[in-house]
Design a protein around this motif. Structure first.
Motif, PDB file in Angstrom:
ATOM      1  N   UNK A   1      -2.748  19.888  63.226  1.00  0.00           N
ATOM      2  CA  UNK A   1      -4.030  20.620  63.705  1.00  0.00           C
ATOM      3  C   UNK A   1      -5.351  20.527  63.051  1.00  0.00           C
ATOM      4  N   UNK A   2      -4.570  20.323  61.121  1.00  0.00           N
ATOM      5  CA  UNK A   2      -5.798  20.397  59.602  1.00  0.00           C
ATOM      6  C   UNK A   2      -5.735  18.026  60.084  1.00  0.00           C
ATOM      7  N   UNK A   3      -4.474  18.010  60.077  1.00  0.00           N
ATOM      8  CA  UNK A   3      -4.816  16.420  60.120  1.00  0.00           C
ATOM      9  C   UNK A   3      -5.057  16.192  61.556  1.00  0.00           C
TER      10      UNK A   3
ATOM     11  N   UNK B   1     -10.292  13.085  63.390  1.00  0.00           N
ATOM     12  CA  UNK B   1     -11.473  13.851  63.986  1.00  0.00           C
ATOM     13  C   UNK B   1     -12.027  14.437  64.369  1.00  0.00           C
ATOM     14  N   UNK B   2     -13.385  14.784  63.669  1.00  0.00           N
ATOM     15  CA  UNK B   2     -14.027  16.365  62.607  1.00  0.00           C
ATOM     16  C   UNK B   2     -14.910  16.667  64.188  1.00  0.00           C
ATOM     17  N   UNK B   3     -14.525  15.742  65.043  1.00  0.00           N
ATOM     18  CA  UNK B   3     -16.074  15.931  66.399  1.00  0.00           C
ATOM     19  C   UNK B   3     -14.943  17.059  67.638  1.00  0.00           C
ATOM     20  N   UNK B   4     -14.349  17.261  67.351  1.00  0.00           N
ATOM     21  CA  UNK B   4     -12.587  18.451  68.078  1.00  0.00           C
ATOM     22  C   UNK B   4     -13.181  19.510  67.353  1.00  0.00           C
ATOM     23  N   UNK B   5     -13.760  19.875  66.717  1.00  0.00           N
ATOM     24  CA  UNK B   5     -13.717  20.674  66.012  1.00  0.00           C
ATOM     25  C   UNK B   5     -14.133  22.300  66.327  1.00  0.00           C
ATOM     26  N   UNK B   6     -15.224  21.858  67.279  1.00  0.00           N
ATOM     27  CA  UNK B   6     -15.263  23.281  68.148  1.00  0.00           C
ATOM     28  C   UNK B   6     -15.504  23.051  69.379  1.00  0.00           C
TER      29      UNK B   6
ATOM     30  N   UNK C   1      -4.383  25.057  70.635  1.00  0.00           N
ATOM     31  CA  UNK C   1      -3.874  25.104  71.691  1.00  0.00           C
ATOM     32  C   UNK C   1      -3.669  23.592  71.464  1.00  0.00           C
ATOM     33  N   UNK C   2      -2.383  23.617  71.740  1.00  0.00           N
ATOM     34  CA  UNK C   2      -0.914  22.333  71.448  1.00  0.00           C
ATOM     35  C   UNK C   2      -1.633  21.689  72.366  1.00  0.00           C
ATOM     36  N   UNK C   3      -1.677  21.520  73.292  1.00  0.00           N
ATOM     37  CA  UNK C   3      -1.203  20.641  74.575  1.00  0.00           C
ATOM     38  C   UNK C   3      -3.182  19.493  74.024  1.00  0.00           C
ATOM     39  N   UNK C   4      -3.870  19.940  74.082  1.00  0.00           N
ATOM     40  CA  UNK C   4      -5.251  19.416  73.568  1.00  0.00           C
ATOM     41  C   UNK C   4      -5.283  19.038  72.682  1.00  0.00           C
ATOM     42  N   UNK C   5      -4.989  19.596  71.440  1.00  0.00           N
ATOM     43  CA  UNK C   5      -4.464  18.837  69.798  1.00  0.00           C
ATOM     44  C   UNK C   5      -4.110  17.510  70.246  1.00  0.00           C
TER      45      UNK C   5
ATOM     46  N   UNK D   1      -5.103  10.591  71.558  1.00  0.00           N
ATOM     47  CA  UNK D   1      -6.826   9.705  72.117  1.00  0.00           C
ATOM     48  C   UNK D   1      -7.266   8.278  71.131  1.00  0.00           C
ATOM     49  N   UNK D   2      -7.482   9.701  69.587  1.00  0.00           N
ATOM     50  CA  UNK D   2      -7.977   9.367  68.575  1.00  0.00           C
ATOM     51  C   UNK D   2      -7.534   8.199  68.131  1.00  0.00           C
ATOM     52  N   UNK D   3      -6.007   8.603  68.076  1.00  0.00           N
ATOM     53  CA  UNK D   3      -5.502   7.106  67.310  1.00  0.00           C
ATOM     54  C   UNK D   3      -5.613   5.805  68.227  1.00  0.00           C
TER      55      UNK D   3
END
Length: 304
Positions: free
Chosen positions: A141-143, A148-153, A159-163, A169-171
């Motif tokens: 999650x920290x990685x 992608x800092x935009x997903x922080x909030x 939340x493993x699946x969304x992480x 998606x970003x990669x």
């Protein structure tokens, strides 16, 4: 009600009377019914999925029922494309589209739009999952936040699946999952919808479920299941998840008694209903929750 612009949505748990109310409203409001149930799209399984009867389909125009073989894949995106087309056709006829079914994801796609992320190769996704398994959720999650800092909030740390989804998606696309979702637009204005969720009493719903199961067997559910397995449907097809298929199959091969098969179907149906209510509480908070027996209140809501 302006029938040129309003679209009625009738959702609710299994056996809550959605189809009956849809027909009632269609007669009063010059409507046509559009299916929003992911299992009623299959043409070979009318009884097990409790599709509207042939008689009902003659009374009112029905769309997207029994349109695809159980041997084929059918996604939420496929449904949204077809449902959008049918809604527009009905509106052009100056009639009322009445969308009916119990699949929450279909309604979410219709109301919010569907994120059109490119297909990510399974090999690419599996590498990310292996890496996640190796380092654990906290470090992964920290990685993700560094990537992608935009997903922080937007995504919680547990939340493993969304992480995993946000990371892949970003990669793969070099674009944040947050941006993909933010700029997704629905096909219809939110103000066009009248949203009704049928919310029956627990005892009433359980009795309806029990009656439905008995009716299924009387209508020929055993023959329908027998025919289904003769089609040799691949195990990864969604039709295999339909409640009753494997329970009845086990009865037919003498692994279960008839009563045991019925009881397992009852249990699985109640579990599914529980998931439908959980979805509604979390994602359908703007819907009008109405007792399905209160026809006057339902009519008032959709015509007010």
């Amino acid at each position: 009600m302006d029938r040129k612009t309003k679209i009625i949505l009738i959702a609710g748990p299994t056996a809550s009377g959605k189809s009956k109310i849809a027909i009632y409203l269609s007669k009063l409001l010059n409507g046509e019914i559009i299916n929003a149930d992911s299992m009623q799209v299959y043409k070979e399984l009318r009884i097990l999925t409790s599709r509207p009867t042939a008689s009902d389909e003659k009374k009112i125009q029905h769309h997207l029922y029994g349109i695809i073989s159980v041997k084929k894949k059918f996604s939420t995106g496929d449904w949204l494309k077809l449902a959008t087309k049918e809604i527009k056709v009905v509106l052009k006829k100056n009639k009322t589209p009445i969308v009916v079914g119990g699949t929450g994801l279909y309604y979410k796609a219709l109301l919010d739009g569907l994120v059109k992320i490119p297909n990510i190769p399974i090999i690419f996704r599996n590498k990310i999952r292996l890496h996640h398994k190796k380092i654990g959720q906290e470090r992964f999650y920290n990685k993700l936040l560094k990537l992608d800092s935009k997903v922080k909030n937007f995504i919680s740390s547990n939340d493993i699946q969304r992480t995993l989804r946000a990371y892949e998606v970003k990669k793969y696309t070099n674009k944040s999952l947050y941006e993909w979702i933010k700029y997704t637009k629905p096909n219809f204005d939110q103000n066009l919808f009248k949203k009704i969720f049928l919310n029956p009493q627990r005892g009433y719903l359980i009795s309806k479920i029990n009656l439905r199961i008995e009716k299924m067997f009387k209508q020929g559910a055993k023959k329908e299941v027998d025919k289904f397995f003769k089609l040799k449907v691949k195990k990864d097809m969604s039709a295999n998840k339909i409640i009753g298929i494997h329970e009845i199959a086990n009865y037919l091969n003498n692994s279960l008694s008839l009563q045991a098969a019925k009881e397992l179907i009852r249990i699985r149906t109640r579990q599914y209903v529980k998931r439908q209510f959980t979805w509604a509480r979390g994602k359908m908070t703007s819907w009008d929750m109405i007792n399905p027996n209160n026809y006057k209140e339902i009519l008032k809501k959709v015509t007010n």
